[in-house]
Design a protein around this motif. Structure first.
Motif, PDB file in Angstrom:
ATOM      1  N   GLY A 204      -8.726  -5.115  -7.474  1.00 32.60           N
ATOM      2  CA  GLY A 204      -8.251  -3.838  -8.014  1.00 32.60           C
ATOM      3  C   GLY A 204      -7.487  -3.088  -6.946  1.00 32.60           C
ATOM      4  N   PRO A 205      -6.695  -2.110  -7.355  1.00 35.69           N
ATOM      5  CA  PRO A 205      -5.965  -1.305  -6.370  1.00 35.69           C
ATOM      6  C   PRO A 205      -6.940  -0.617  -5.414  1.00 35.69           C
ATOM      7  CG  PRO A 205      -5.768  -0.389  -8.605  1.00 35.69           C
ATOM      8  CD  PRO A 205      -6.435  -1.710  -8.737  1.00 35.69           C
ATOM      9  N   ARG A 206      -6.627  -0.712  -4.123  1.00 36.98           N
ATOM     10  CA  ARG A 206      -7.562  -0.221  -3.111  1.00 36.98           C
ATOM     11  C   ARG A 206      -7.299   1.248  -2.780  1.00 36.98           C
ATOM     12  NH1 ARG A 206      -7.254  -2.769   1.774  1.00 36.98           N
ATOM     13  NH2 ARG A 206      -5.092  -3.293   1.318  1.00 36.98           N
ATOM     14  N   GLY A 210     -11.135   2.147   1.003  1.00 41.23           N
ATOM     15  CA  GLY A 210     -11.357   0.708   0.984  1.00 41.23           C
ATOM     16  C   GLY A 210     -11.959   0.193  -0.300  1.00 41.23           C
ATOM     17  N   THR A 211     -12.486   1.081  -1.149  1.00 35.88           N
ATOM     18  CA  THR A 211     -13.044   0.609  -2.417  1.00 35.88           C
ATOM     19  C   THR A 211     -11.924   0.233  -3.378  1.00 35.88           C
ATOM     20  OG1 THR A 211     -13.118   2.861  -3.297  1.00 35.88           O
ATOM     21  CG2 THR A 211     -15.094   2.054  -2.174  1.00 35.88           C
ATOM     22  N   MET A 212     -12.257  -0.661  -4.284  1.00 30.55           N
ATOM     23  CA  MET A 212     -11.286  -1.070  -5.293  1.00 30.55           C
ATOM     24  C   MET A 212     -11.499  -0.272  -6.572  1.00 30.55           C
ATOM     25  SD  MET A 212     -10.955  -5.190  -5.132  1.00 30.55           S
ATOM     26  CE  MET A 212     -10.125  -6.030  -3.757  1.00 30.55           C
ATOM     27  N   ALA A 213     -10.409   0.199  -7.117  1.00 27.49           N
ATOM     28  CA  ALA A 213     -10.475   0.948  -8.376  1.00 27.49           C
ATOM     29  C   ALA A 213     -10.303  -0.002  -9.548  1.00 27.49           C
ATOM     30  CB  ALA A 213      -9.395   2.013  -8.408  1.00 27.49           C
ATOM     31  N   ASP A 214     -10.866   0.393 -10.684  1.00 28.84           N
ATOM     32  CA  ASP A 214     -10.587  -0.336 -11.913  1.00 28.84           C
ATOM     33  C   ASP A 214      -9.125  -0.075 -12.290  1.00 28.84           C
ATOM     34  OD1 ASP A 214     -11.803  -1.588 -14.593  1.00 28.84           O
ATOM     35  OD2 ASP A 214     -10.343  -0.033 -15.087  1.00 28.84           O
TER      36      ASP A 214
END
Lengths: 330, 330
Positions: A204-206, A210-214
């Motif tokens: 997913g887009p970061r 650093g977390t990935m988004a839906d």
């Protein structure tokens, strides 16, 4: 959903060989799928920004009923030049559509946009296309940041800083009636990548943290910048089978195989994705055609090829892959 | 993937009303979506066995640039007659495309095959279409075994004994920029139904022992009978928005919205599914069009509408619904 079928790539389909040309320094490349001189072809263009060559003749209304190779290329519309080299390679081997003044090789092609990764002024040309055809074999097709997937990226919903490396992937299965169906897909999508079997997010887009988004969520929940995305995307691929499809059937399989993209790329088929799939059917297997089974198998292998592309990708030109991200390499 | 957006149905889209006509005894019905006199329409036919009316004029090349209603109907090709009644209802209210000799209501329509459920000799006719238009309101659209979903069934991969009740469903969301997007989908698929958010199986073809099979797995693993399925399927639906789409954009949204079917119906777009989606855009919201966001929202609501259709369905004509099956009613 478990399916215990032979592992393999598109080259496991009888009569199909494939090869890559890769320029890792410039982050571009191309992939050629050779299908002999008896294959019937079809295509389906579904995205908003396609770049293609020799797709019109695949319409069942048109006369030419054979294709000799499919080219998947980086380099945006410039990359269509690589088909020149594939034609030359085929011409040298006497492969082509019979005409009064020589055989004309039919090489439908589609490109993806990778000019923003690595160098923008180096694109696959005729020499590159010829090299990919020359490299073609029935060995398992390499996956990841190679060939048409070299400069591919995905998950662009939060802008250029948050994208993840894409690539090219492949998958294969056999139907209970012995028909082979394989796919190779170069994944350069605006959307993110999910595993359709459990709904999990692969790429997913970061966000900055650093977390990935839906990737659908960023649109529906407002994290997504309001302007239309730029046209730097496009997923392209080939479904190959040894079934004896006619042209209309090959087009139908190419169309329905887009469901494999829809299952794994979310969102898919946006205005800035020129998503295009080809289907080639070598007809080497005389088993009567069961089109529903072939559609199901094509969807299945296209979805698995997308997942393989992104899971196999390696970082390039400063863009990290899920393989690196999952191992904490930054 | 969580999306906390307003619950609702297609009638939450400003300018959209909808109504059903249901004949539970004969297990057929139809659904009309009315969209005023400013709506632009588009369509995408993706399945192998469609039944449609007034789809050609939706091509951006064609002149007529307004649609007044969409009809979804059971009754196979006979059900197209229900559009006559919708036209009559619109004509009586002076709604239609201006011509020198009166206003002509434009009512694109698609049908699904339900002749094998309940009575085959009773199908939605002009009276039925008129009744559905008369019933239209902006109240939440009822889901389940009503309207065009009355005789709908799914999960036919193991033959007639193993199928599960389908229906019609609806969903709605608003984008952060205030654009509304809703969908109504009548689900009569050959494939089974998955929840794309976690990959779980909602309705698979039922084996003799009562367990549900994975609908792709029955093909790939050989449980599926080798012949082509009969043409007793088709999923049809409408995406509605208050965005100001032009005809080309409405067609693009209709095309990409098929990804919502692909996510949830597995396999989808087979030769025996005439899968057809319409898009109507009322243009009531002047916010500049962000087509990628609308595509993502359309995919989202179509997928949720499919799930709603099957989860809301109730048993009819001896065919059990997942609601009953999950509660051990047999």
């Amino acid at each position: 959903m478990r399916h215990s079928r032979p592992a393999g790539t598109i080259t496991a389909v009888p009569g199909i060989t494939a090869g890559h040309w890769t320029d890792a320094d410039s982050a571009t490349g191309c992939t050629v799928v050779l299908c002999g001189d008896t294959a019937v072809g079809g295509t389906a263009v579904r995205g908003g920004s396609p770049g293609t060559r020799e797709t019109d003749l695949l319409d069942p209304m048109r006369r030419v009923d054979r294709v000799h190779a499919i080219l998947l290329s980086g380099g945006s519309a410039f990359g269509l030049a690589a088909a020149d080299g594939v034609q030359r390679w085929l011409e040298e081997r006497g492969i082509g559509f019979e005409t009064p003044h020589g055989r004309v090789p039919i090489v439908p092609a589609a490109i993806l946009y990778d000019l923003g990764v690595g160098r923008a002024d180096v694109r696959p040309n005729a020499t590159a296309g010829r090299a990919a055809a020359y490299a073609a074999s029935d060995a398992p097709l390499a996956s990841g940041s190679v060939g048409a997937g070299t400069g591919a990226t995905v998950a662009k919903g939060l802008g250029p800083a948050g994208l993840v490396k894409g690539g090219i992937g492949s998958a294969y299965c056999t139907l209970p009636n012995g028909i082979s169906v394989g796919a190779a897909v170069a994944v350069n999508a605006w959307g993110g990548i999910h595993d359709h079997r459990d709904g999990s997010l692969i790429a997913g887009p970061r966000r900055d943290d650093g977390t990935m988004a839906d990737p659908i969520g960023v649109i529906l929940d407002g994290e997504y910048p309001p302007s239309e995305p730029s046209m730097t995307n496009t997923t392209i691929g080939v479904v190959a089978t040894d079934a004896g499809l006619d042209k209309a059937q090959a087009n139908f399989v190419a169309s329905s195989a887009h469901d494999g993209l829809a299952l794994t790329i979310r969102p898919c088929h946006t205005t800035s994705d020129g998503d295009t799939l080809f289907c080639v059917a070598t007809g080497r297997n005389p088993t009567p055609v069961n089109l529903t089974a072939i559609v199901a198998a094509a969807t299945h292998v296209v979805a698995l090829a997308v997942i393989d592309a992104v899971r196999s990708a390696t970082g390039l030109a400063g863009i990290r892959s899920v393989r690196e991200l999952n191992h904490g390499i930054s």
